[in-house]
Scaffold this motif. Structure first.
Motif, short mmCIF file in Angstrom:
data_model
loop_
_atom_site.label_atom_id
_atom_site.label_comp_id
_atom_site.label_asym_id
_atom_site.label_seq_id
_atom_site.Cartn_x
_atom_site.Cartn_y
_atom_site.Cartn_z
N TRP A 182 0.85 -1.23 -0.13
CA TRP A 182 -0.17 -0.05 0.16
C TRP A 182 0.86 1.30 -0.02
N ASN A 202 -14.79 9.14 -7.31
CA ASN A 202 -15.83 8.80 -6.23
C ASN A 202 -17.08 9.37 -6.64
N GLU A 235 -5.22 12.16 2.69
CA GLU A 235 -5.95 12.21 1.36
C GLU A 235 -6.51 13.60 1.26
N GLY A 263 -14.08 3.67 6.52
CA GLY A 263 -14.33 2.99 5.22
C GLY A 263 -13.46 1.92 5.17
N GLU A 312 -11.23 -0.44 1.86
CA GLU A 312 -10.67 -0.43 0.77
C GLU A 312 -9.89 -1.78 0.36
N ARG A 355 -8.19 -4.25 -2.90
CA ARG A 355 -7.39 -4.15 -4.12
C ARG A 355 -8.39 -5.00 -5.07
N THR A 374 -7.70 -0.24 -6.75
CA THR A 374 -8.38 -0.53 -5.61
C THR A 374 -9.79 -0.04 -5.58
N GLY A 375 -10.85 -0.50 -5.06
CA GLY A 375 -12.00 0.05 -4.66
C GLY A 375 -12.23 0.75 -3.00
N LYS A 376 -13.26 1.36 -2.94
CA LYS A 376 -13.46 1.71 -1.70
C LYS A 376 -14.98 1.81 -1.40
N GLU A 426 -16.73 4.32 1.76
CA GLU A 426 -16.74 5.53 2.66
C GLU A 426 -17.61 6.16 3.03
N ASN A 448 -9.42 3.74 -7.10
CA ASN A 448 -8.00 4.38 -6.81
C ASN A 448 -7.22 3.91 -7.87
#
Length: 282
Positions: free
Chosen positions: A45, A53, A109, A217, A219, A221, A227-229, A231, A271
């Motif tokens: 990471w 988003n 972020e 959140g 997240e 891979r 990656t997807g998240k 949140e 991301n």
């Protein structure tokens, strides 16, 4: 040549042939070599990333409003208050950087959002001479009013993140930091002139408000460097206020309002992480 000499020569030749045959047989036996170690990709990471988003937001405006005589400052009607829902879609992007320490990940972020969060309600001044001094005609007894609309147009957050890996490629995290939003408030303040005619003025107030944000959140891979998240965030932007006036009405009016604005956001995003995964040999 003696027979004994011939016998010695023959014996030596036979021994040489036997040794050669044994060596050839040894060469035919299978040979084994050690297999090379497997190459295993290990996701890290510890990278910069960018992403997009989208989601939905449930904003709230706890608003109070009061009508005043703009000339004397006398309050004309009781203060009215209530919650206004500022619900709508959100869409934006983010950039960030993570640092990995074993099973822990820390990062920061920055994200920016466009929003369609808006809502409104009317406010009415009590009827009678307190709000309307007209004594004849169609304006007699007409209560002054104002429409009231509010819109969270955009917001930006700057947030540290701290999380723990539930698997090498899945991260649970909490986050919190600064939030800033652009909040627009507008309406039309309406009354009656001394000649018993309707009169009004449109008013508008743009405010940039600083506040705070907390959230959490997950997240994970998706494949490659993606990656997807999912949140959720809670934001508090503090208060916005204003005082539109209508000097042509009889009585000259001022409407004072204060709104405490908060926001709840649920969004999904993807991301892209820059750099390669670690390649390890075992």
């Amino acid at each position: 040549m003696r027979a004994s000499t011939i016998k010695v020569i023959a014996t030596a030749a036979f021994a040489a042939m036997a040794a050669s045959s044994i060596a050839s047989a040894a060469d035919l036996r299978p040979r084994y070599t050690k297999a090379p170690p497997p190459i295993v990709e290990v996701w890290t990471w510890d990278k910069f990333y960018v992403g997009v988003n989208g989601g939905y937001s449930w904003g709230r405006s706890d608003t109070s409003g009061t009508f005043y005589n703009n000339t004397t400052g006398v309050q004309l009607s009781p203060t009215q208050s209530g919650n206004i829902n500022l619900d709508g879609a959100v869409l934006g992007g983010q950039v960030g950087k993570n640092w990995q320490f074993g099973n822990w990940v820390a990062g920061i972020e920055l994200d920016g959002q466009w929003t369609d969060e808006k809502g409104g309600r009317p406010f009415t001044c009590a009827t009678g001479i307190a709000c309307n001094n007209v004594t004849f005609g169609p304006g007699l007894g007409v209560a002054p009013t104002t429409s009231f609309n509010q819109h969270i147009e955009w917001f930006v957050t700057l947030r540290p993140r701290v999380g723990v890996l539930v698997t090498p490629s899945a991260l649970l995290y909490v986050t919190g930091g600064l939030a800033v939003a652009g909040i627009n408030t507008d309406g039309v303040l309406s009354g009656v002139t001394a000649a018993s005619l309707p009169t009004s003025v449109a008013w508008n107030n743009d405010a940039t408000k600083w506040g705070w944000v907390v959230g959490a959140g997950v997240e994970a891979r998706l494949g490659g460097n993606w990656t997807g998240k999912l949140e959720g965030l809670y934001m508090d932007y503090g208060s916005v206020s204003g005082s539109p006036v209508l000097t042509t009405s009889n009585i000259p009016l001022r409407f004072d309002y204060t709104s405490k604005v908060t926001d709840v956001v649920l969004r999904v995003g993807v991301n892209y992480h820059f750099g390669n995964s670690i390649v390890a040999k075992y």
